[in-house]
Design an enzyme around this catalytic site. Structure first.
Site, PDB file in Angstrom:
ATOM      1  N   GLY A  12       0.635  -1.017   0.169  1.00 49.82           N
ATOM      2  CA  GLY A  12       0.121  -0.169   0.155  1.00 49.82           C
ATOM      3  C   GLY A  12       0.544   1.184   0.206  1.00 49.82           C
ATOM      4  N   ASP A  13       0.160   2.576  -0.337  1.00 50.05           N
ATOM      5  CA  ASP A  13       0.845   3.531  -0.139  1.00 50.05           C
ATOM      6  C   ASP A  13       2.252   3.674  -1.179  1.00 50.05           C
ATOM      7  OD1 ASP A  13      -0.371   4.496   1.805  1.00 50.05           O
ATOM      8  OD2 ASP A  13       0.967   3.730   3.504  1.00 50.05           O
ATOM      9  N   LYS A  16      -0.717   5.572  -5.452  1.00 54.00           N
ATOM     10  CA  LYS A  16      -2.111   5.192  -6.446  1.00 54.00           C
ATOM     11  C   LYS A  16      -3.002   6.271  -6.746  1.00 54.00           C
ATOM     12  CE  LYS A  16      -3.259   1.906  -3.414  1.00 54.00           C
ATOM     13  NZ  LYS A  16      -2.258   1.922  -2.608  1.00 54.00           N
ATOM     14  N   GLY A  17      -3.602   7.183  -5.510  1.00 53.62           N
ATOM     15  CA  GLY A  17      -4.180   8.286  -5.593  1.00 53.62           C
ATOM     16  C   GLY A  17      -3.727   9.369  -6.454  1.00 53.62           C
ATOM     17  N   LYS A  18      -1.650  10.081  -6.337  1.00 52.76           N
ATOM     18  CA  LYS A  18      -0.912  10.788  -7.331  1.00 52.76           C
ATOM     19  C   LYS A  18      -1.233  10.267  -9.220  1.00 52.76           C
ATOM     20  CE  LYS A  18       2.673  11.936  -9.575  1.00 52.76           C
ATOM     21  NZ  LYS A  18       3.826  12.474  -9.419  1.00 52.76           N
ATOM     22  N   GLY A  40      -5.578   5.701   2.269  1.00 51.86           N
ATOM     23  CA  GLY A  40      -5.415   7.143   2.388  1.00 51.86           C
ATOM     24  C   GLY A  40      -5.010   7.629   1.358  1.00 51.86           C
ATOM     25  N   HIS A  41      -6.036   8.355   0.112  1.00 48.74           N
ATOM     26  CA  HIS A  41      -4.700   8.214  -1.374  1.00 48.74           C
ATOM     27  C   HIS A  41      -4.506  10.403  -1.712  1.00 48.74           C
ATOM     28  CE1 HIS A  41      -6.725   4.175  -2.836  1.00 48.74           C
ATOM     29  NE2 HIS A  41      -5.634   3.885  -2.183  1.00 48.74           N
ATOM     30  N   THR A  42      -3.786  10.362  -1.941  1.00 50.35           N
ATOM     31  CA  THR A  42      -3.126  11.581  -1.815  1.00 50.35           C
ATOM     32  C   THR A  42      -2.508  11.886  -3.307  1.00 50.35           C
ATOM     33  OG1 THR A  42      -1.474  11.455   0.312  1.00 50.35           O
ATOM     34  CG2 THR A  42      -0.901  13.058  -0.093  1.00 50.35           C
ATOM     35  N   ARG A 143     -22.716 -13.324   5.360  1.00 45.29           N
ATOM     36  CA  ARG A 143     -24.406 -12.872   4.685  1.00 45.29           C
ATOM     37  C   ARG A 143     -24.744 -12.141   5.844  1.00 45.29           C
ATOM     38  NH1 ARG A 143     -24.385 -18.896   2.915  1.00 45.29           N
ATOM     39  NH2 ARG A 143     -24.110 -18.737   5.173  1.00 45.29           N
ATOM     40  N   GLN A 224      -4.825   0.154  -1.195  1.00 41.68           N
ATOM     41  CA  GLN A 224      -3.870  -1.064  -0.140  1.00 41.68           C
ATOM     42  C   GLN A 224      -3.068  -1.571  -1.425  1.00 41.68           C
ATOM     43  OE1 GLN A 224      -7.577  -2.499   0.565  1.00 41.68           O
ATOM     44  NE2 GLN A 224      -6.956   0.220   1.701  1.00 41.68           N
ATOM     45  N   THR A 239      -5.407  -7.314   4.765  1.00 41.84           N
ATOM     46  CA  THR A 239      -7.001  -6.452   5.133  1.00 41.84           C
ATOM     47  C   THR A 239      -7.919  -7.396   4.816  1.00 41.84           C
ATOM     48  OG1 THR A 239      -7.464  -4.562   4.749  1.00 41.84           O
ATOM     49  CG2 THR A 239      -6.421  -5.596   2.915  1.00 41.84           C
ATOM     50  N   THR A 300      -4.126   7.621   6.750  1.00 39.80           N
ATOM     51  CA  THR A 300      -5.264   7.652   7.153  1.00 39.80           C
ATOM     52  C   THR A 300      -4.729   8.078   9.129  1.00 39.80           C
ATOM     53  OG1 THR A 300      -5.888   6.527   5.178  1.00 39.80           O
ATOM     54  CG2 THR A 300      -6.959   6.424   7.801  1.00 39.80           C
ATOM     55  N   SER A 412       7.685   8.591 -11.388  1.00 41.48           N
ATOM     56  CA  SER A 412       7.115   9.819 -10.601  1.00 41.48           C
ATOM     57  C   SER A 412       8.651  10.661  -9.900  1.00 41.48           C
ATOM     58  CB  SER A 412       5.763   9.267  -9.719  1.00 41.48           C
ATOM     59  OG  SER A 412       5.302  10.096  -8.873  1.00 41.48           O
TER      60      SER A 412
HETATM   61  P1  GDP Z   1      -1.554   6.086  -1.856  1.00 41.98           P
HETATM   62  O1  GDP Z   1      -2.046   5.318  -0.650  1.00 41.98           O
HETATM   63  O2  GDP Z   1      -0.971   4.649  -3.676  1.00 41.98           O
HETATM   64  O3  GDP Z   1      -2.214   6.336  -3.083  1.00 41.98           O
HETATM   65  O4  GDP Z   1      -0.309   6.573  -1.375  1.00 41.98           O
HETATM   66  P2  GDP Z   1       0.057   7.428  -0.512  1.00 41.98           P
HETATM   67  O5  GDP Z   1      -1.046   8.867  -0.720  1.00 41.98           O
HETATM   68  O6  GDP Z   1      -1.066   7.082   1.064  1.00 41.98           O
HETATM   69  O7  GDP Z   1       1.386   7.479  -0.231  1.00 41.98           O
HETATM   70  C1  GDP Z   1       1.837   8.515  -1.175  1.00 41.98           C
HETATM   71  C2  GDP Z   1       2.992   9.570  -0.158  1.00 41.98           C
HETATM   72  O8  GDP Z   1       3.841   9.631  -1.155  1.00 41.98           O
HETATM   73  C3  GDP Z   1       1.851  10.743  -1.085  1.00 41.98           C
HETATM   74  O9  GDP Z   1       2.061  11.208   0.349  1.00 41.98           O
HETATM   75  C4  GDP Z   1       2.304  10.906  -1.905  1.00 41.98           C
HETATM   76  O10 GDP Z   1       1.811  12.885  -2.066  1.00 41.98           O
HETATM   77  C5  GDP Z   1       3.753  11.024  -1.881  1.00 41.98           C
HETATM   78  N1  GDP Z   1       3.816  10.248  -3.470  1.00 41.98           N
HETATM   79  C6  GDP Z   1       3.922  10.618  -4.677  1.00 41.98           C
HETATM   80  N2  GDP Z   1       4.130  10.330  -5.147  1.00 41.98           N
HETATM   81  C7  GDP Z   1       5.854  10.540  -5.464  1.00 41.98           C
HETATM   82  C8  GDP Z   1       7.235  10.419  -5.707  1.00 41.98           C
HETATM   83  O11 GDP Z   1       7.144  10.729  -6.577  1.00 41.98           O
HETATM   84  N3  GDP Z   1       8.166  11.335  -4.596  1.00 41.98           N
HETATM   85  C9  GDP Z   1       7.460  11.281  -3.249  1.00 41.98           C
HETATM   86  N4  GDP Z   1       8.436  12.563  -3.155  1.00 41.98           N
HETATM   87  N5  GDP Z   1       6.372  11.524  -2.466  1.00 41.98           N
HETATM   88  C10 GDP Z   1       5.977  11.254  -3.542  1.00 41.98           C
HETATM   89  P1  IMO Z   2      -3.926   2.568   0.802  1.00 44.12           P
HETATM   90  O1  IMO Z   2      -4.412   2.896  -0.064  1.00 44.12           O
HETATM   91  C1  IMO Z   2      -1.462   1.137   3.301  1.00 44.12           C
HETATM   92  C2  IMO Z   2      -2.628  -2.038   6.859  1.00 44.12           C
HETATM   93  C3  IMO Z   2      -2.958  -2.193   8.150  1.00 44.12           C
HETATM   94  C4  IMO Z   2      -2.782  -2.678   8.613  1.00 44.12           C
HETATM   95  C5  IMO Z   2      -3.851  -4.011   8.026  1.00 44.12           C
HETATM   96  C6  IMO Z   2      -5.070  -4.622   7.781  1.00 44.12           C
HETATM   97  O2  IMO Z   2      -3.452   4.041   1.664  1.00 44.12           O
HETATM   98  O3  IMO Z   2      -3.014   2.063   0.206  1.00 44.12           O
HETATM   99  P2  IMO Z   2      -7.124  -3.191   7.620  1.00 44.12           P
HETATM  100  O4  IMO Z   2      -6.949  -0.789   8.512  1.00 44.12           O
HETATM  101  O5  IMO Z   2      -7.350  -3.201   6.858  1.00 44.12           O
HETATM  102  O6  IMO Z   2      -8.072  -3.469   8.671  1.00 44.12           O
HETATM  103  O7  IMO Z   2      -5.164  -3.030   8.184  1.00 44.12           O
HETATM  104  O8  IMO Z   2      -3.311  -3.120   6.206  1.00 44.12           O
HETATM  105  N1  IMO Z   2      -3.394  -1.306   5.354  1.00 44.12           N
HETATM  106  C7  IMO Z   2      -2.826  -0.435   4.462  1.00 44.12           C
HETATM  107  N2  IMO Z   2      -1.407  -0.227   4.649  1.00 44.12           N
HETATM  108  N3  IMO Z   2      -1.814   1.568   2.771  1.00 44.12           N
HETATM  109  C8  IMO Z   2      -3.382   0.986   2.876  1.00 44.12           C
HETATM  110  O9  IMO Z   2      -4.226   2.398   1.654  1.00 44.12           O
HETATM  111  C9  IMO Z   2      -3.612   0.421   3.702  1.00 44.12           C
HETATM  112  N4  IMO Z   2      -4.939   0.248   4.306  1.00 44.12           N
HETATM  113  C10 IMO Z   2      -4.744  -0.897   5.122  1.00 44.12           C
HETATM  114  O10 IMO Z   2      -2.087  -0.827   8.269  1.00 44.12           O
HETATM  115  O11 IMO Z   2      -1.688  -3.598   8.521  1.00 44.12           O
HETATM  116 MG    MG Z   3      -2.149   5.653   0.949  1.00 43.53          MG
END
Ligand code: GDP
Ligand code: IMO
Ligand code: MG
Length: 423
Positions: A12-13, A16-18, A40-42, A143, A224, A239, A300, A412
């Site tokens: 995760g993280d 994806k949001g970007k 949490g998609h930034t 269910r 995720q 998850t 998040t 990126s």
């Molecule tokens: P997601 O959950 O997959 O949408 O990702 P998140 O938003 O949780 O985490 C990605 C973080 O990295 C965010 O704070 C973005 O603003 C940041 N980010 C995305 N792409 C880049 C990149 O290429 N370089 C840097 N430095 N930050 C990035």
């Molecule tokens: P995005 O979409 C990173 C992790 C939690 C925990 C496990 C289970 O922003 O990439 P849950 O709340 O689903 O029961 O948690 O999964 N987790 C994530 N880690 N990015 C996420 O979403 C996540 N969503 C859940 O930290 O380890």
């Molecule tokens: Mg995230």
């Protein structure tokens, strides 16, 4: 017309949001297919940073329709807050945002059950975001769940009561100290349900089928990452949804033969938030540096993300499970100034060296085997063409493309929309 799919290949993280935001101008519909407010998609553009939890990441584009699919679980309280946070942007939600009747609802007691379950596990806790995800998906597959379409019926509050009473009994079973004021939680919940009712609640699979017939371009947005998938992730530290490509079929009603491109996103290194195994995790100053430069804090929960080197064993596995056709590498800029980059391409186990992802990487006897790659000094964040990228960084990309046998189409180099290089 085909559907493209974008999902995370790590824990995760990945960003994806970007990237969904960047790609939205080429699509008519952005459709979230699983997960809930654990995500949490930034997005960053024009100096604004915005974090989305339930609403798809195409919401800032004037023309795209954003659809919350049947595979998503919605907490009406968080959803209402998301809408309120978006108020300054004057988005016309009545035309731009659609919600599936079949999406399941996270009830206040689901959140309490999540907290109780984690508390009762002690050190073995999953590290859940405590948004009620696990208990809600359990009620779905058991269910017993409540769906968005139910709130349009007269009898839904009776069903709500029955389910909540069952949850209260289950809370007792966990036998942990949990302070809560259910009246207060329910007041918020029922208020938020009224907001939800005002949204466009649709038969989303039917909507998407018609959109496909009309030749609309659809991008399915995952939440995720593949290593958090309930089947293929590092179980039980996962998850509760199918985060991999198959989840787009079940989470939207899109047939497998309608999926065309599968965009797989990964960071130039690896992060993980919450508990669970992480073979390439760093516990030294390099890990601290990556966390600091990369601002690796959960979007998040605000929790610090654990950081480590890139793991090709895990990435190859995720690419296979998802059928990835194009890769996108994020956050290469964060590694600038590190002399030597390490890349894990095998695991050392008691049975010898392996290059496949094993049943249980929770096993402490697994350790990563690394190759070393020369790093790059240059700041990448102002670079906007492939030609200007430093040689060692380009070599890193070529090396990964060879190893992963998949083209890296987007690189990126910063959080902003503009810091995106197409290859
Ligand atoms: P997601 O959950 O997959 O949408 O990702 P998140 O938003 O949780 O985490 C990605 C973080 O990295 C965010 O704070 C973005 O603003 C940041 N980010 C995305 N792409 C880049 C990149 O290429 N370089 C840097 N430095 N930050 C990035
Ligand atoms: P995005 O979409 C990173 C992790 C939690 C925990 C496990 C289970 O922003 O990439 P849950 O709340 O689903 O029961 O948690 O999964 N987790 C994530 N880690 N990015 C996420 O979403 C996540 N969503 C859940 O930290 O380890
Ligand atoms: Mg995230």
């Amino acid at each position: 017309m085909s559907v493209d799919l974008l999902l995370g290949l790590q824990w995760g993280d990945e960003g994806k949001g970007k990237i969904v935001d960047v790609l939205t101008e080429s699509y008519d519909i952005i459709a979230r297919f699983q997960g809930g407010p654990n995500a949490g998609h930034t997005l960053e553009f024009e100096g604004i940073k915005h974090v989305l939890h339930t609403i798809p990441s195409g919401i800032f584009h004037p023309s795209a329709i954003n659809l919350i699919g049947n595979g998503v679980v919605i907490d009406p309280v968080i959803f209402k807050k998301e809408l309120e946070n978006l108020a300054p942007y004057e988005i016309d939600f009545s035309t731009k945002l659609l919600i599936s009747k079949k999406a399941h609802l996270i009830l206040p007691t689901h959140r309490l059950l999540d907290a109780a379950s984690e508390a009762s596990k002690g050190k073995a806790k999953i590290g859940s975001t405590l948004k009620g995800i696990g208990p809600t998906y359990m009620d779905k597959t058991g269910r017993n769940g409540m769906r968005v379409g139910d709130i349009l019926t007269k009898s839904w509050k009776d069903r709500y009561r029955t389910l909540t009473q069952k949850h209260i009994k289950m809370l007792d079973f966990h036998n942990v100290d949990l302070e809560y004021d259910l009246d207060e939680l329910e007041t918020q919940f029922f208020e938020s349900i009224e907001t939800l009712k005002k949204c466009q609640i649709v038969d989303s699979e039917n909507y998407l089928h018609k959109a496909q017939d009309a030749g609309k371009k659809i991008l399915a947005e995952g939440a995720q990452g593949s290593l958090l998938d309930v089947d293929f992730g590092t179980y039980p530290f996962v998850t509760s949804s199918t985060t991999t490509a198959a989840g787009a079929c079940t989470g939207l009603g899109v047939a497998p033969n309608k999926i065309k491109e599968v965009f797989g996103i990964f960071k130039a290194y690896t992060t993980r938030v919450g508990s669970g195994p992480f073979p390439t995790e760093l516990f030294d100053e390099v890990g601290e540096r990556i966390a600091k430069v990369g601002h690796e804090f959960g979007a998040t929960t605000g929790r610090a993300r654990r950081c480590g080197w890139i793991d090709l064993v895990a990435l190859k596995y995720a690419i296979r499970v998802n059928g990835v056709t194009q890769l996108m590498m994020m956050k290469g800029d964060v590694l600038s100034g590190i002399d030597t980059i390490k890349v894990c391409n095998q695991y050392k186990t008691e049975e010898g060296l392996i290059d496949h992802f094993p049943f249980d990487i929770n096993d402490k006897s697994i350790s990563p085997v690394y190759l070393e790659i020369p790093g790059w000094e240059e700041d990448l964040t102002q670079i906007n063409t492939v030609e200007k990228l430093p040689k060692n960084f380009t070599d890193y990309i070529h090396f990964l493309e060879r190893e992963l046998d998949t083209p890296i189409k987007i690189v990126s180099v910063g959080p902003d929309r503009k810091q995106t290089i197409l290859r």
